[in-house]
Design a protein around this motif. Structure first.
Motif, PDB file in Angstrom:
ATOM      1  N   UNK A 213       3.680 -31.090  38.536  1.00 25.69           N
ATOM      2  CA  UNK A 213       2.301 -31.641  37.774  1.00 25.69           C
ATOM      3  C   UNK A 213       2.522 -32.722  36.975  1.00 25.69           C
ATOM      4  N   UNK A 214       3.796 -32.986  36.442  1.00 23.42           N
ATOM      5  CA  UNK A 214       4.058 -34.122  35.567  1.00 23.42           C
ATOM      6  C   UNK A 214       4.152 -35.491  36.318  1.00 23.42           C
ATOM      7  N   UNK A 215       4.387 -35.274  37.579  1.00 20.00           N
ATOM      8  CA  UNK A 215       4.358 -36.370  38.796  1.00 20.00           C
ATOM      9  C   UNK A 215       2.916 -36.609  39.217  1.00 20.00           C
ATOM     10  N   UNK A 216       1.702 -36.046  38.895  1.00 22.01           N
ATOM     11  CA  UNK A 216       0.464 -36.067  39.502  1.00 22.01           C
ATOM     12  C   UNK A 216      -0.278 -35.286  40.233  1.00 22.01           C
ATOM     13  N   UNK A 217       0.615 -34.007  40.544  1.00 20.73           N
ATOM     14  CA  UNK A 217      -0.098 -32.992  41.576  1.00 20.73           C
ATOM     15  C   UNK A 217      -1.195 -32.568  40.853  1.00 20.73           C
ATOM     16  N   UNK A 218      -2.210 -32.177  41.506  1.00 17.93           N
ATOM     17  CA  UNK A 218      -3.365 -31.241  40.983  1.00 17.93           C
ATOM     18  C   UNK A 218      -2.969 -30.064  40.892  1.00 17.93           C
ATOM     19  N   UNK A 219      -3.840 -29.368  39.811  1.00 15.05           N
ATOM     20  CA  UNK A 219      -3.422 -28.063  39.477  1.00 15.05           C
ATOM     21  C   UNK A 219      -4.058 -27.172  40.775  1.00 15.05           C
ATOM     22  N   UNK A 220      -5.186 -27.707  41.268  1.00 11.24           N
ATOM     23  CA  UNK A 220      -5.512 -26.925  42.623  1.00 11.24           C
ATOM     24  C   UNK A 220      -4.696 -26.859  43.831  1.00 11.24           C
ATOM     25  N   UNK A 221      -3.968 -27.990  43.838  1.00  9.75           N
ATOM     26  CA  UNK A 221      -2.831 -27.938  44.973  1.00  9.75           C
ATOM     27  C   UNK A 221      -1.529 -27.206  44.349  1.00  9.75           C
ATOM     28  N   UNK A 222      -1.077 -27.093  43.322  1.00  5.77           N
ATOM     29  CA  UNK A 222      -0.157 -26.669  42.735  1.00  5.77           C
ATOM     30  C   UNK A 222      -0.474 -24.705  42.799  1.00  5.77           C
ATOM     31  N   UNK A 223      -1.640 -24.562  42.546  1.00  6.96           N
ATOM     32  CA  UNK A 223      -2.209 -23.241  42.591  1.00  6.96           C
ATOM     33  C   UNK A 223      -2.116 -22.508  43.906  1.00  6.96           C
ATOM     34  N   UNK A 224      -2.452 -23.269  44.936  1.00  4.36           N
ATOM     35  CA  UNK A 224      -2.351 -22.978  46.472  1.00  4.36           C
ATOM     36  C   UNK A 224      -0.867 -22.789  46.600  1.00  4.36           C
ATOM     37  N   UNK A 225      -0.005 -23.550  46.135  1.00  2.00           N
ATOM     38  CA  UNK A 225       1.273 -23.298  46.555  1.00  2.00           C
ATOM     39  C   UNK A 225       1.870 -21.936  45.831  1.00  2.00           C
TER      40      UNK A 225
END
Length: 230
Positions: A213-225
């Motif tokens: 998240x701090x490195x720029x990943x989107x919340x949507x992509x992280x939620x999928x993971x």
């Protein structure tokens, strides 16, 4: 006593078993402290909404997205102060007195200590680590609850409808605006996920999500993971 009004906002999804315990805790508050209790339900079945209504809470519907659910609940509220809680948490015995005292102090955001119901030395070490993180970095997460005045939330830009990291996003926007302070008692969270997945594995997964998240990943992509693995 002329106290500011308080709304409790609780995002929930399939929490018919655990939510009644939190709602019972809320009923132990001093008279007239809690003006509204709003449960924002995203469950596919009616049980969570039914138990919330039985306890006298207002229920509104939302998609399954915790940031959006919080945004919807805050939008439906009318009070000057907000207490944001996860549905599987339990409040300490004298939580109302802590909250009342905090509401009389200069504007700040307030959080509870972190405690997990499950037994185990690894969880006690985790609780200790979270306590030090909060002391050093003023960085509590959503499972520690958040008490704050509506004016401060508005100044920070409100709650963003993020499916994950909505808590970290909000705290980072609050930090430059006001102190982030400890209420001094634990909010106890259900330990089922920590027991199911293991303390070390869960902590490592969560740390990796926060790093990305701090490195720029989107919340949507992280939620999928997160939800694919959880």
């Amino acid at each position: 006593m002329n106290r500011p009004s308080l709304t409790v906002v609780i995002p929930a999804r399939q929490e018919a078993q655990r939510l009644p315990l939190l709602l019972a805790d809320l009923q132990q508050a001093p008279p007239d402290l809690v003006t509204e209790t709003i449960v924002v339900d995203s469950s596919p079945d009616p049980e969570t909404a039914a138990v919330a209504q039985l306890a006298g809470a207002q229920v509104v519907r939302s998609q399954a997205n915790r940031g959006l659910q919080l945004q919807v609940g805050i939008g439906a509220s009318t009070s000057r102060w907000l207490l944001l809680l996860h549905a599987d948490s339990r409040l300490p015995l004298h939580w109302g007195a802590l909250v009342e005292r905090a509401m009389t102090k200069p504007p700040a955001a307030w959080y509870f200590d972190f405690k997990v119901t499950a037994a185990g030395a690894n969880l006690r070490l985790l609780e200790f680590a979270v306590q030090w993180r909060c002391r050093i970095r003023a960085l509590p997460y959503g499972d520690q609850g958040l008490l704050l005045p509506r004016s401060l939330l508005n100044q920070a830009g409100g709650m963003r409808p993020l499916p994950l990291m909505e808590d970290l996003d909000l705290i980072q926007r609050l930090q430059p605006l006001a102190p982030i302070r400890r209420l001094g008692q634990p909010l106890t969270i259900d330990g089922r996920r920590w027991k199911r997945d293991g303390v070390l594995r869960t902590a490592q997964r969560n740390a990796a999500l926060r790093r990305d998240w701090r490195q720029g990943a989107t919340a949507e992509a992280l939620a999928q993971r997160y939800y694919r693995n959880g």
